[in-house]
Scaffold this active site. Structure first.
Site, short mmCIF file in Angstrom:
data_model
loop_
_atom_site.label_atom_id
_atom_site.label_comp_id
_atom_site.label_asym_id
_atom_site.label_seq_id
_atom_site.Cartn_x
_atom_site.Cartn_y
_atom_site.Cartn_z
N HIS A 187 0.82 -1.21 0.00
CA HIS A 187 0.00 0.00 0.00
C HIS A 187 0.86 1.27 0.00
CE1 HIS A 187 -4.20 -1.39 0.27
NE2 HIS A 187 -3.70 -2.45 0.89
N ASP A 194 -7.76 -1.56 -2.03
CA ASP A 194 -8.63 -2.57 -1.42
C ASP A 194 -10.05 -2.18 -1.77
OD1 ASP A 194 -6.52 -3.89 -0.23
OD2 ASP A 194 -6.75 -2.88 1.71
N GLU A 240 -6.45 -12.73 -0.50
CA GLU A 240 -7.17 -11.46 -0.28
C GLU A 240 -7.92 -11.11 -1.56
OE1 GLU A 240 -4.76 -8.23 1.15
OE2 GLU A 240 -4.26 -9.28 3.02
N HIS A 243 -7.79 -7.15 -2.62
CA HIS A 243 -6.55 -6.36 -2.75
C HIS A 243 -6.02 -6.45 -4.19
CE1 HIS A 243 -2.48 -5.06 -0.96
NE2 HIS A 243 -2.14 -5.51 -2.15
#
Ligand SMILES: [Zn+2]
Length: 277
Positions: A187, A194, A240, A243
């Site tokens: 990030h 996200d 995830e 993401h």
């Protein structure tokens, strides 16, 4: 009689010594066969030969390309050991994982706010990723699907706060499976979003039509699912579904078509161009 016994014994020992030599030769041949095939792989590194051989012993079923790729990624070391700082700052192909980190004071160039139409209006991405994301979200919206960025760029200090909070609740071992340590978060590159679909929480993104749309289309806008299901032994993170990482259209298409992780792509096509063999 005694003499015959002694001769037999001598012959027996000679045979034993000879057969040992033969076995030894065979395993040496086997090792040099591995190394010869490794050398044909264009991201092979001479300095890693011993590590390739050891890794092959532990994972005999992996093919040669996977052996070389994974050792080059440092996956033969525990996560967060033998780490190094990224040399690809401000590049869209930058790799950040549990072995490659960002300086604490690194803030990417050209961060811009994502449109309030696809976020709360207070989420930053690097300009190219911001434009691509808005194109993606707008294309989805035309099909009545709502893709919203709920997290994008995060500073080193903010990531530290997040990780420390998780680690104090769950302990370091569990926190490491789902949260990055400060400096090791993708990030911080400003190339990551996200997502949720406004209705459901991001943890449920996998069950949405928006997720299905992303699966089919995100690569066309240069985004990839960064931590896919079943790849946590390579990425270091649990699956995830929310993401997504901007890598540009060309890299995204290759990763989509070949079903590999970005970590593997980086070793095979980017890292090898920088290393001397
Ligand atoms: Zn994320």
């Amino acid at each position: 009689m005694k003499k015959i016994f002694i001769y037999t014994l001598i012959v027996f020992f000679i045979l034993v010594i000879l057969s040992f030599k033969l076995i030894n030769n065979n395993s040496n041949n086997k090792l040099s066969t591995f190394v010869n095939t490794y050398k044909k792989i264009n991201y092979f590194k001479k300095s890693n030969i011993d590590r390739y051989i050891n890794y092959k012993k532990i994972y005999p079923d992996l093919n040669d390309e996977d052996i070389v790729t994974r050792v080059n990624l440092n996956l033969d070391y525990p996560f967060y050991e033998n780490t190094k700082v990224s040399k690809d700052l401000n590049k869209k192909y930058i790799l950040v994982n549990k072995y490659i980190y960002l300086p604490a004071d690194y803030i990417p160039d050209n961060l811009e706010n994502i449109s309030g139409k696809y976020s709360d209006g207070n989420k930053l991405l690097v300009v190219d990723a911001r434009i691509a994301f808005e194109e993606l979200a707008s294309a989805a919206l035309k099909e009545n699907l709502h893709i919203r960025a709920i997290s994008a760029y995060r500073s080193y200090d903010y990531q530290k706060e997040l990780y420390d909070k998780y680690a104090s609740i769950d302990g370091v071992k569990i926190a490491d499976t789902y949260s990055a340590r400060a400096g090791f978060s993708e990030h911080q590159t400003g190339l990551v979003v996200d997502l949720d679909n406004i209705v459901l929480r991001y943890e449920q993104f996998e069950s949405t039509d928006e997720f299905e749309w992303m699966n089919k289309n995100s690569y066309k806008y240069g985004f990839i699912l960064r931590y896919p299901d079943g790849k946590s032994n390579i990425t270091g993170y649990d699956y995830e579904a929310w993401h997504y990482r901007y890598v540009g259209k060309k890299i995204a298409k290759y990763i989509h078509d070949n079903d590999i992780t970005f970590d593997e792509y980086y070793i095979r096509f980017i890292d090898n161009k920088k290393q001397d063999k």
